[in-house]
Design a protein around this motif. Structure first.
Motif, PDB file in Angstrom:
ATOM      1  N   VAL A 164     -12.363   3.196  -1.087  1.00  0.00           N
ATOM      2  CA  VAL A 164     -11.319   2.227  -1.432  1.00  0.00           C
ATOM      3  C   VAL A 164     -10.552   1.805  -0.183  1.00  0.00           C
ATOM      4  CG1 VAL A 164      -9.179   1.877  -2.735  1.00  0.00           C
ATOM      5  CG2 VAL A 164     -11.126   3.026  -3.813  1.00  0.00           C
ATOM      6  N   SER A 165     -10.283   2.768   0.686  1.00  0.00           N
ATOM      7  CA  SER A 165      -9.544   2.470   1.907  1.00  0.00           C
ATOM      8  C   SER A 165     -10.344   1.589   2.860  1.00  0.00           C
ATOM      9  CB  SER A 165      -9.169   3.775   2.616  1.00  0.00           C
ATOM     10  OG  SER A 165      -8.519   3.516   3.829  1.00  0.00           O
ATOM     11  N   ALA A 166     -11.578   1.987   3.138  1.00  0.00           N
ATOM     12  CA  ALA A 166     -12.363   1.319   4.179  1.00  0.00           C
ATOM     13  C   ALA A 166     -13.053   0.042   3.697  1.00  0.00           C
ATOM     14  CB  ALA A 166     -13.411   2.290   4.729  1.00  0.00           C
ATOM     15  N   ALA A 167     -13.575   0.065   2.470  1.00  0.00           N
ATOM     16  CA  ALA A 167     -14.377  -1.059   1.986  1.00  0.00           C
ATOM     17  C   ALA A 167     -13.545  -2.135   1.300  1.00  0.00           C
ATOM     18  CB  ALA A 167     -15.451  -0.556   1.019  1.00  0.00           C
ATOM     19  N   ILE A 168     -12.335  -1.774   0.846  1.00  0.00           N
ATOM     20  CA  ILE A 168     -11.547  -2.717   0.046  1.00  0.00           C
ATOM     21  C   ILE A 168     -10.172  -2.972   0.647  1.00  0.00           C
ATOM     22  CG2 ILE A 168     -10.519  -3.121  -2.231  1.00  0.00           C
ATOM     23  CD1 ILE A 168     -12.892  -1.467  -3.372  1.00  0.00           C
ATOM     24  N   SER A 208      -5.503  11.602 -11.063  1.00  0.00           N
ATOM     25  CA  SER A 208      -5.527  12.003  -9.659  1.00  0.00           C
ATOM     26  C   SER A 208      -4.936  10.888  -8.802  1.00  0.00           C
ATOM     27  CB  SER A 208      -6.958  12.316  -9.196  1.00  0.00           C
ATOM     28  OG  SER A 208      -7.700  11.114  -9.020  1.00  0.00           O
ATOM     29  N   VAL A 209      -4.711  11.194  -7.544  1.00  0.00           N
ATOM     30  CA  VAL A 209      -4.216  10.161  -6.631  1.00  0.00           C
ATOM     31  C   VAL A 209      -5.239   9.042  -6.467  1.00  0.00           C
ATOM     32  CG1 VAL A 209      -2.606  11.644  -5.379  1.00  0.00           C
ATOM     33  CG2 VAL A 209      -4.976  11.467  -4.592  1.00  0.00           C
ATOM     34  N   LEU A 210      -6.518   9.322  -6.719  1.00  0.00           N
ATOM     35  CA  LEU A 210      -7.526   8.260  -6.690  1.00  0.00           C
ATOM     36  C   LEU A 210      -7.221   7.203  -7.745  1.00  0.00           C
ATOM     37  CD1 LEU A 210     -10.183   6.994  -5.738  1.00  0.00           C
ATOM     38  CD2 LEU A 210     -11.400   8.558  -7.270  1.00  0.00           C
ATOM     39  N   ASP A 211      -6.798   7.620  -8.920  1.00  0.00           N
ATOM     40  CA  ASP A 211      -6.448   6.674  -9.974  1.00  0.00           C
ATOM     41  C   ASP A 211      -5.251   5.816  -9.576  1.00  0.00           C
ATOM     42  OD1 ASP A 211      -8.353   7.681 -12.051  1.00  0.00           O
ATOM     43  OD2 ASP A 211      -7.154   9.492 -11.804  1.00  0.00           O
ATOM     44  N   LEU A 212      -4.256   6.436  -8.959  1.00  0.00           N
ATOM     45  CA  LEU A 212      -3.093   5.685  -8.488  1.00  0.00           C
ATOM     46  C   LEU A 212      -3.514   4.684  -7.418  1.00  0.00           C
ATOM     47  CD1 LEU A 212      -0.532   8.614  -8.207  1.00  0.00           C
ATOM     48  CD2 LEU A 212      -0.627   6.887 -10.009  1.00  0.00           C
ATOM     49  N   TYR A 213      -4.401   5.108  -6.539  1.00  0.00           N
ATOM     50  CA  TYR A 213      -4.870   4.256  -5.452  1.00  0.00           C
ATOM     51  C   TYR A 213      -5.618   3.041  -6.002  1.00  0.00           C
ATOM     52  CZ  TYR A 213      -6.188   3.792  -0.472  1.00  0.00           C
ATOM     53  OH  TYR A 213      -6.322   3.392   0.840  1.00  0.00           O
ATOM     54  N   GLY A 243       0.790  -1.219   0.000  1.00  0.00           N
ATOM     55  CA  GLY A 243       0.000   0.000   0.000  1.00  0.00           C
ATOM     56  C   GLY A 243       0.823   1.270   0.000  1.00  0.00           C
ATOM     57  N   SER A 244       2.128   1.133   0.141  1.00  0.00           N
ATOM     58  CA  SER A 244       2.979   2.325   0.033  1.00  0.00           C
ATOM     59  C   SER A 244       3.205   2.728  -1.416  1.00  0.00           C
ATOM     60  CB  SER A 244       4.332   2.085   0.709  1.00  0.00           C
ATOM     61  OG  SER A 244       5.142   1.199  -0.047  1.00  0.00           O
ATOM     62  N   VAL A 245       2.947   1.809  -2.351  1.00  0.00           N
ATOM     63  CA  VAL A 245       3.285   2.046  -3.756  1.00  0.00           C
ATOM     64  C   VAL A 245       2.531   3.244  -4.356  1.00  0.00           C
ATOM     65  CG1 VAL A 245       3.217   1.035  -6.075  1.00  0.00           C
ATOM     66  CG2 VAL A 245       4.098  -0.285  -4.146  1.00  0.00           C
ATOM     67  N   PRO A 246       1.209   3.420  -4.140  1.00  0.00           N
ATOM     68  CA  PRO A 246       0.567   4.615  -4.706  1.00  0.00           C
ATOM     69  C   PRO A 246       1.130   5.911  -4.133  1.00  0.00           C
ATOM     70  CG  PRO A 246      -0.945   3.447  -3.237  1.00  0.00           C
ATOM     71  CD  PRO A 246       0.232   2.551  -3.462  1.00  0.00           C
ATOM     72  N   GLU A 269      -2.039   5.739   7.307  1.00  0.00           N
ATOM     73  CA  GLU A 269      -3.248   5.481   6.522  1.00  0.00           C
ATOM     74  C   GLU A 269      -3.043   5.995   5.094  1.00  0.00           C
ATOM     75  OE1 GLU A 269      -4.979   3.459   8.212  1.00  0.00           O
ATOM     76  OE2 GLU A 269      -3.769   4.028   9.946  1.00  0.00           O
ATOM     77  N   SER A 270      -3.065   5.071   4.167  1.00  0.00           N
ATOM     78  CA  SER A 270      -2.720   5.368   2.782  1.00  0.00           C
ATOM     79  C   SER A 270      -3.579   6.473   2.175  1.00  0.00           C
ATOM     80  CB  SER A 270      -2.822   4.099   1.940  1.00  0.00           C
ATOM     81  OG  SER A 270      -4.091   3.488   2.096  1.00  0.00           O
ATOM     82  N   ALA A 271      -4.888   6.415   2.381  1.00  0.00           N
ATOM     83  CA  ALA A 271      -5.762   7.439   1.803  1.00  0.00           C
ATOM     84  C   ALA A 271      -5.451   8.811   2.379  1.00  0.00           C
ATOM     85  CB  ALA A 271      -7.229   7.078   2.051  1.00  0.00           C
TER      86      ALA A 271
END
Length: 215
Positions: A101-105, A159-164, A11-14, A65-67
């Motif tokens: 993405v963070s909480a549900a997945i 956006s960072v959402l796409d990377l995530y 999870g550090s990759v994004p 926390e990644s997000a």
């Protein structure tokens, strides 16, 4: 210099990809916490949960926390346009899906790393993983049904959402199933996979090996 506790394919990759796009120097402290007690002890001073990622700012302040880290970095450098601004009409949905993405997945990683954390027996562990994978696939499907992406999830700008999404979708139940359940986002993540700015980065931090989409 920023320091990030992370690991290849984690999870550090994004976050590392974001720093790469921002051209901000950073140091990675490699800690494969799901494989080693030593690594967990290494991370514990910066994250009592003993998991990555954790970002250490030059001031010594710690962000986990990644997000949260991704949102923080994108807001810190608004000129890079890696997130909708505070007054952008897309801001609300951006925050919604980052949290989703963070909480549900991504939160299921805690179980996937060691199903015995909740399984009643070793015999039950494979069934636990199957149920987790089914839930993740269903969450991707529900997200895909509710978005109208263009080149990227939120529109025409990365956006960072796409990377995530791109990185987390490479975790179990793996990309082939993600493509099936999230066909609209499938095109987005393939586009991010192929981004020439990240070609060398992906090769080092989350390499594409033969059969990786079906692992």
């Amino acid at each position: 210099m920023l320091k990030i506790f992370g690991a290849v394919g984690s999870g550090s990759v994004p976050i590392e990809a974001t720093l790469r796009l921002l051209r901000i120097p950073y140091e990675v402290i490699e800690a494969v916490t799901w494989e080693s007690e030593e690594a967990r002890k290494q991370v514990e001073p910066v994250n009592p949960l003993r998991q990555v990622p954790a970002l250490v700012l030059p001031s010594g302040e710690i962000v986990t926390e990644s997000a949260a880290i991704l949102i923080y970095l994108a807001d810190l450098y608004p000129q890079a346009r890696l997130a909708p601004g505070l007054n952008d009409p897309k801001r609300a949905q951006y925050l919604r899906w980052m949290a989703y993405v963070s909480a549900a997945i991504y939160a299921f990683a805690w179980i996937k790393d060691d199903p015995m954390r909740i399984a009643a027996s070793k015999e039950d562990a494979p069934r636990v993983i199957d149920r987790v994978y089914n839930r993740i696939a269903d969450c991707w499907r529900k997200m895909d049904e509710q978005i109208t992406p263009s080149h990227y999830v939120l529109g025409d700008e990365l956006s960072v959402l796409d990377l995530y999404v791109t990185v987390i979708s490479r975790f179990g139940p793996w990309r082939t199933r993600f493509y099936e359940n999230a066909p609209k986002m499938a095109e987005v993540v393939r586009r991010v996979d192929a981004d020439p700015r990240l070609k060398e980065f992906w090769a080092k931090r989350f390499p594409f090996h033969e059969g990786w989409e079906r692992r």
